[in-house]
Design a protein around this motif. Structure first.
Motif, PDB file in Angstrom:
ATOM      1  N   GLU A  74      49.525  34.009  -6.297  1.00 40.20           N
ATOM      2  CA  GLU A  74      50.594  32.764  -5.730  1.00 40.20           C
ATOM      3  C   GLU A  74      49.869  32.151  -4.379  1.00 40.20           C
ATOM      4  N   ASP A  75      49.475  33.074  -3.718  1.00 39.27           N
ATOM      5  CA  ASP A  75      48.727  32.847  -2.458  1.00 39.27           C
ATOM      6  C   ASP A  75      47.369  31.856  -3.050  1.00 39.27           C
ATOM      7  N   ASP A  76      46.778  32.263  -3.796  1.00 35.03           N
ATOM      8  CA  ASP A  76      45.626  31.470  -4.227  1.00 35.03           C
ATOM      9  C   ASP A  76      46.122  30.216  -4.836  1.00 35.03           C
ATOM     10  N   ILE A  77      46.975  30.129  -5.441  1.00 34.27           N
ATOM     11  CA  ILE A  77      47.576  28.554  -6.145  1.00 34.27           C
ATOM     12  C   ILE A  77      47.871  27.746  -4.738  1.00 34.27           C
ATOM     13  N   ILE A  78      48.675  28.532  -3.836  1.00 31.89           N
ATOM     14  CA  ILE A  78      49.104  27.580  -2.651  1.00 31.89           C
ATOM     15  C   ILE A  78      47.924  27.058  -1.824  1.00 31.89           C
ATOM     16  N   VAL A  79      46.869  28.073  -1.819  1.00 30.48           N
ATOM     17  CA  VAL A  79      45.785  27.413  -0.855  1.00 30.48           C
ATOM     18  C   VAL A  79      45.038  26.412  -1.728  1.00 30.48           C
ATOM     19  N   HIS A  80      44.893  26.432  -2.979  1.00 27.89           N
ATOM     20  CA  HIS A  80      44.112  25.242  -3.655  1.00 27.89           C
ATOM     21  C   HIS A  80      45.019  24.184  -3.705  1.00 27.89           C
ATOM     22  N   LEU A  81      46.150  24.179  -3.959  1.00 30.56           N
ATOM     23  CA  LEU A  81      47.231  22.991  -4.188  1.00 30.56           C
ATOM     24  C   LEU A  81      47.214  22.308  -2.935  1.00 30.56           C
ATOM     25  N   HIS A  82      47.273  23.241  -1.740  1.00 32.05           N
ATOM     26  CA  HIS A  82      47.088  22.679  -0.393  1.00 32.05           C
ATOM     27  C   HIS A  82      45.977  21.857  -0.129  1.00 32.05           C
ATOM     28  N   THR A  83      44.829  22.256  -0.467  1.00 32.82           N
ATOM     29  CA  THR A  83      43.679  21.684  -0.402  1.00 32.82           C
ATOM     30  C   THR A  83      43.723  20.306  -1.208  1.00 32.82           C
ATOM     31  N   MET A  84      44.344  20.262  -2.462  1.00 35.28           N
ATOM     32  CA  MET A  84      44.348  19.150  -3.092  1.00 35.28           C
ATOM     33  C   MET A  84      45.539  18.310  -2.580  1.00 35.28           C
ATOM     34  N   LEU A  85      46.655  18.543  -2.271  1.00 36.42           N
ATOM     35  CA  LEU A  85      47.775  17.830  -1.963  1.00 36.42           C
ATOM     36  C   LEU A  85      48.087  17.538  -0.394  1.00 36.42           C
ATOM     37  N   GLY A  86      47.667  18.539   0.293  1.00 37.64           N
ATOM     38  CA  GLY A  86      48.100  18.818   1.480  1.00 37.64           C
ATOM     39  C   GLY A  86      49.459  19.103   1.946  1.00 37.64           C
ATOM     40  N   ASN A  87      50.320  18.892   2.906  1.00 32.53           N
ATOM     41  CA  ASN A  87      51.386  19.292   3.172  1.00 32.53           C
ATOM     42  C   ASN A  87      52.658  18.788   2.080  1.00 32.53           C
ATOM     43  N   LYS A  88      52.296  18.475   0.911  1.00 26.26           N
ATOM     44  CA  LYS A  88      53.333  18.384  -0.266  1.00 26.26           C
ATOM     45  C   LYS A  88      53.954  19.619  -0.594  1.00 26.26           C
ATOM     46  N   TRP A  89      54.878  20.105   0.275  1.00 21.25           N
ATOM     47  CA  TRP A  89      55.654  21.351  -0.058  1.00 21.25           C
ATOM     48  C   TRP A  89      56.237  21.433  -1.303  1.00 21.25           C
ATOM     49  N   SER A  90      56.992  20.327  -1.431  1.00 26.13           N
ATOM     50  CA  SER A  90      57.758  20.292  -2.812  1.00 26.13           C
ATOM     51  C   SER A  90      56.917  20.156  -4.058  1.00 26.13           C
ATOM     52  N   ALA A  91      55.703  19.452  -3.990  1.00 21.61           N
ATOM     53  CA  ALA A  91      54.798  19.427  -5.228  1.00 21.61           C
ATOM     54  C   ALA A  91      54.178  20.780  -5.355  1.00 21.61           C
ATOM     55  N   ILE A  92      53.883  21.350  -4.388  1.00 22.96           N
ATOM     56  CA  ILE A  92      53.255  22.631  -4.416  1.00 22.96           C
ATOM     57  C   ILE A  92      54.441  23.557  -5.075  1.00 22.96           C
ATOM     58  N   ALA A  93      55.541  23.543  -4.616  1.00 24.40           N
ATOM     59  CA  ALA A  93      56.763  24.331  -5.051  1.00 24.40           C
ATOM     60  C   ALA A  93      57.001  24.137  -6.603  1.00 24.40           C
ATOM     61  N   ALA A  94      56.631  22.885  -7.009  1.00 26.68           N
ATOM     62  CA  ALA A  94      57.124  22.683  -8.397  1.00 26.68           C
ATOM     63  C   ALA A  94      55.982  23.258  -9.344  1.00 26.68           C
ATOM     64  N   LYS A  95      54.944  23.951  -8.803  1.00 20.89           N
ATOM     65  CA  LYS A  95      53.904  24.619  -9.384  1.00 20.89           C
ATOM     66  C   LYS A  95      54.082  26.101  -9.412  1.00 20.89           C
ATOM     67  N   LEU A  96      55.005  26.455  -8.663  1.00 23.32           N
ATOM     68  CA  LEU A  96      55.180  28.131  -8.371  1.00 23.32           C
ATOM     69  C   LEU A  96      56.694  28.390  -8.586  1.00 23.32           C
ATOM     70  N   PRO A  97      57.072  28.530  -9.857  1.00 24.49           N
ATOM     71  CA  PRO A  97      58.501  28.845 -10.247  1.00 24.49           C
ATOM     72  C   PRO A  97      58.820  29.932  -9.322  1.00 24.49           C
ATOM     73  N   GLY A  98      60.340  29.873  -8.825  1.00 27.21           N
ATOM     74  CA  GLY A  98      60.667  31.088  -8.064  1.00 27.21           C
ATOM     75  C   GLY A  98      60.293  30.833  -6.522  1.00 27.21           C
ATOM     76  N   ARG A  99      59.426  30.000  -6.096  1.00 26.24           N
ATOM     77  CA  ARG A  99      59.396  29.791  -4.838  1.00 26.24           C
ATOM     78  C   ARG A  99      59.880  28.700  -4.265  1.00 26.24           C
ATOM     79  N   SER A 100      60.612  28.380  -3.369  1.00 26.92           N
ATOM     80  CA  SER A 100      60.974  27.174  -2.840  1.00 26.92           C
ATOM     81  C   SER A 100      59.810  26.514  -1.591  1.00 26.92           C
ATOM     82  N   ASP A 101      60.093  25.307  -1.606  1.00 30.56           N
ATOM     83  CA  ASP A 101      59.129  24.309  -0.723  1.00 30.56           C
ATOM     84  C   ASP A 101      59.190  25.140   0.798  1.00 30.56           C
ATOM     85  N   ASN A 102      60.479  25.606   1.213  1.00 28.64           N
ATOM     86  CA  ASN A 102      60.475  26.191   2.392  1.00 28.64           C
ATOM     87  C   ASN A 102      59.665  27.463   2.659  1.00 28.64           C
ATOM     88  N   LYS A 103      59.938  28.308   1.597  1.00 26.79           N
ATOM     89  CA  LYS A 103      59.097  29.703   1.434  1.00 26.79           C
ATOM     90  C   LYS A 103      57.818  29.229   1.610  1.00 26.79           C
TER      91      LYS A 103
END
Length: 266
Positions: A74-103
């Motif tokens: 999950e950490d790896d996915i976050i790091v990669h998606l953040h590289t791609m998307l920046g602080n688009k937390w909701s977009a990142i959260a959409a790719k991580l089932p069970g994790r909210s944008d806030n978390k």
DNA sequence: AACAAAGCCAACCGCATTCGA
DNA sequence: GTCGAATGCGGTTGGCTTTGT
């Protein structure tokens, strides 16, 4: 850790949620759904704002919400998606089932930002341990070359491309695997077993492919030909639709995530 | 043991966007 | 097309916990 409860001028409760409030909200939504957040607290018997109810549900009470620690994947996915998307937390959260944008946002700010920065610093540093100057980056972009070094060193493969568009799978895949800025160049930056970036699971499998078939340190001049001689590398380097997807198909564990991401980004 | 600093994270706030009248 | 309400998003806050001195 949680803010103590208090009431504002309108009698709306703020601060930490009690077990009783959680149960009321959970029971109401499971029975009737969240048809209107602003009216819901009244019907559910809660002295909360609709906003607060929504946040509590989305971030904590949702049945599919995970409450344990983040896994390395999950950490790896976050790091990669953040590289791609920046602080688009909701977009990142959409790719991580069970994790909210806030978390995810908290996870990034408290754990991953530093790690990503460290990784970036490694990428900025060549295998002699010297830091590249801006001119070095410019030269790399202008002169397609591939540098490979077997163990403990950075593999930096740069492949030229005629594709002008960032929306092609070629570009996307390159960006995805490299974490580089989309639209600049076709970079595939990788590190092998004990390199810091080997933490990165998106590159790990590709690395296994490459490193298992490259036995010795190779000069930049013959690397491309040699890589193209390896079918998996050829697929990765050419990155046309058929090849790239057939390669990704072999990574069953992550393929769905990738395709979901592709569907999202295209 | 006591205190300070840092880490952590739930919750809040304000702004932007979407939706419906 | 306009406006207000509802919703969603990302940044920030604040207080508890952990770690260091």
């Amino acid at each position: 850790m949680v803010k103590p409860s208090k009431f504002d001028k309108k009698g709306v409760k703020k601060g930490a949620w009690s077990e009783e409030e959680d149960e009321k909200l959970r029971a109401y939504i499971q029975r009737y759904g969240h048809w209107n957040w602003s009216l819901l607290p009244k019907f559910a018997g809660l002295s909360r704002s609709g906003k607060s109810c929504r946040l509590r549900w989305v971030n904590y009470l949702r049945p599919d919400m995970k409450h344990g620690n983040f896994t390395k994947e999950e950490d790896d996915i976050i790091v990669h998606l953040h590289t791609m998307l920046g602080n688009k937390w909701s977009a990142i959260a959409a790719k991580l089932p069970g994790r909210s944008d806030n978390k995810i946002k908290n996870r990034w700010n408290t754990h991953l930002k530093k790690r990503a920065h460290d990784d970036h610093t490694v990428l900025e540093t060549d295998h002699h341990g010297t830091t590249m100057q801006p001119a070095d980056h410019a030269n790399q972009k202008e002169n397609p070359e591939v540098k490979l070094q077997k163990k403990g060193a950075l593999i930096l493969a740069q492949v030229s491309s005629d594709s002008p568009s960032c929306s092609t799978r070629t570009e996307l895949s390159s960006c995805w695997f490299s974490g580089s800025d989309c639209g600049v160049s076709k970079n595939v930056a990788l590190q092998t077993s004990d390199y810091q970036l080997a933490e990165d699971f998106w590159t790990e499998h590709f690395l296994e492919d490459i490193t298992s078939s490259v036995d010795s340190i190779m000069s930049p001049l013959n690397v491309v030909d040699d890589l193209i001689g390896q079918s998996s590398c050829k697929e990765m380097m050419m990155m046309n639709d058929e090849y790239s997807w057939s390669l990704l198909d072999s990574y069953d564990e992550y393929n769905d995530e990738f395709i979901n991401f592709w569907d999202y980004i295209k």
